[in-house]
Write a protein that holds these residues in place. Structure first.
Motif, PDB file in Angstrom:
ATOM      1  N   MET A   1       2.800  -8.569  90.768  1.00 42.66           N
ATOM      2  CA  MET A   1       1.712  -8.926  91.552  1.00 42.66           C
ATOM      3  C   MET A   1       2.086  -9.414  93.016  1.00 42.66           C
ATOM      4  O   MET A   1       2.945 -10.363  93.310  1.00 42.66           O
ATOM      5  CB  MET A   1       0.793  -9.947  90.871  1.00 42.66           C
ATOM      6  N   PRO A   2       1.362  -8.843  94.230  1.00 41.85           N
ATOM      7  CA  PRO A   2       1.689  -9.238  95.434  1.00 41.85           C
ATOM      8  C   PRO A   2       1.304 -10.552  95.450  1.00 41.85           C
ATOM      9  O   PRO A   2       0.151 -11.243  94.983  1.00 41.85           O
ATOM     10  CB  PRO A   2       0.909  -8.241  96.366  1.00 41.85           C
ATOM     11  N   VAL A   3       1.926 -11.408  96.503  1.00 39.06           N
ATOM     12  CA  VAL A   3       1.739 -12.806  96.839  1.00 39.06           C
ATOM     13  C   VAL A   3       0.484 -13.074  97.441  1.00 39.06           C
ATOM     14  O   VAL A   3      -0.576 -13.781  96.819  1.00 39.06           O
ATOM     15  CB  VAL A   3       2.760 -13.297  97.634  1.00 39.06           C
ATOM     16  N   ILE A   4      -0.028 -12.103  98.054  1.00 37.15           N
ATOM     17  CA  ILE A   4      -1.466 -12.165  98.569  1.00 37.15           C
ATOM     18  C   ILE A   4      -2.421 -12.176  97.538  1.00 37.15           C
ATOM     19  O   ILE A   4      -3.527 -12.798  97.795  1.00 37.15           O
ATOM     20  CB  ILE A   4      -1.865 -11.336  99.818  1.00 37.15           C
ATOM     21  N   PHE A   5      -2.322 -11.212  96.776  1.00 35.46           N
ATOM     22  CA  PHE A   5      -3.388 -11.272  95.524  1.00 35.46           C
ATOM     23  C   PHE A   5      -3.379 -12.383  94.752  1.00 35.46           C
ATOM     24  O   PHE A   5      -4.296 -13.094  94.393  1.00 35.46           O
ATOM     25  CB  PHE A   5      -2.981 -10.036  94.668  1.00 35.46           C
TER      26      PHE A   5
END
Length: 177
Positions: free
Chosen positions: A1-5
């Protein structure tokens, strides 16, 4: 999961999802059905309003209180002034409730009727305060596509829902000619 998400997920769940859910429950995404019909006749008890249309809901409550002891049906509003063309202070409307043709009311209430007539009907299932903001733009888009625009007076009838799990039904009737 991307950090921004991962950073946005709490914000989305805490703020955006509840707002979108409430908007949907109030009928914000419900479609507007538009068709031609013959509607009426209606007899209604009303109070007249000159000025801001946002003052109509409290006026309708006043009419309801004045109708104690008189059998009445659903709320009705007759808008005479197009808000796109008429200044706020000059707008005219009547708001009240459907009553029997032989109903007697006391002042300051008045009785009037709307005859049976051909109309363009817009119906949307939505909350009372949200429904007009769904119905009128849909009517305007429909008419603009046919080379026309909103015609006044319009008649609004709001049938409240029988259950708290759904919204009522707003019907806007606009003259065909």
């Amino acid at each position: 999961m991307p950090v921004i998400f991962k950073k946005l997920l709490p914000f989305l769940l805490a703020f955006v999802l509840p707002i979108v859910s409430i908007y949907a429950w109030w009928g914000g995404f419900n479609s507007v059905e538009i068709r031609e019909e013959v509607r009426g006749p209606y007899t209604y008890a009303y109070l007249e309003q000159r000025g801001d249309y946002s003052k109509l809901p409290p006026l309708a409550e006043e009419v309801r209180d004045l109708l104690k002891g008189v059998d009445h049906g659903q709320p009705i509003t007759v808008l005479y002034s197009n808000p796109d063309l008429v200044d706020v202070g000059e707008r005219r409307a009547r708001t009240g409730y459907l009553v029997a043709a032989d109903a007697k009311v006391r002042a300051p209430l008045q009785i009037d009727s709307v005859p049976a007539r051909p109309v363009l009907v817009a119906e949307v299932r939505a909350g009372l305060l949200m429904a007009p903001s769904r119905a009128y733009p849909a009517l305007d888009r429909y008419l603009q596509a046919r080379g026309g625009g909103i015609r006044m007076p319009t008649v609004e009838l709001y049938a409240p829902s029988d259950t708290p799990l759904s919204m009522g039904l707003l019907t806007v009737e606009m003259p065909l000619q």
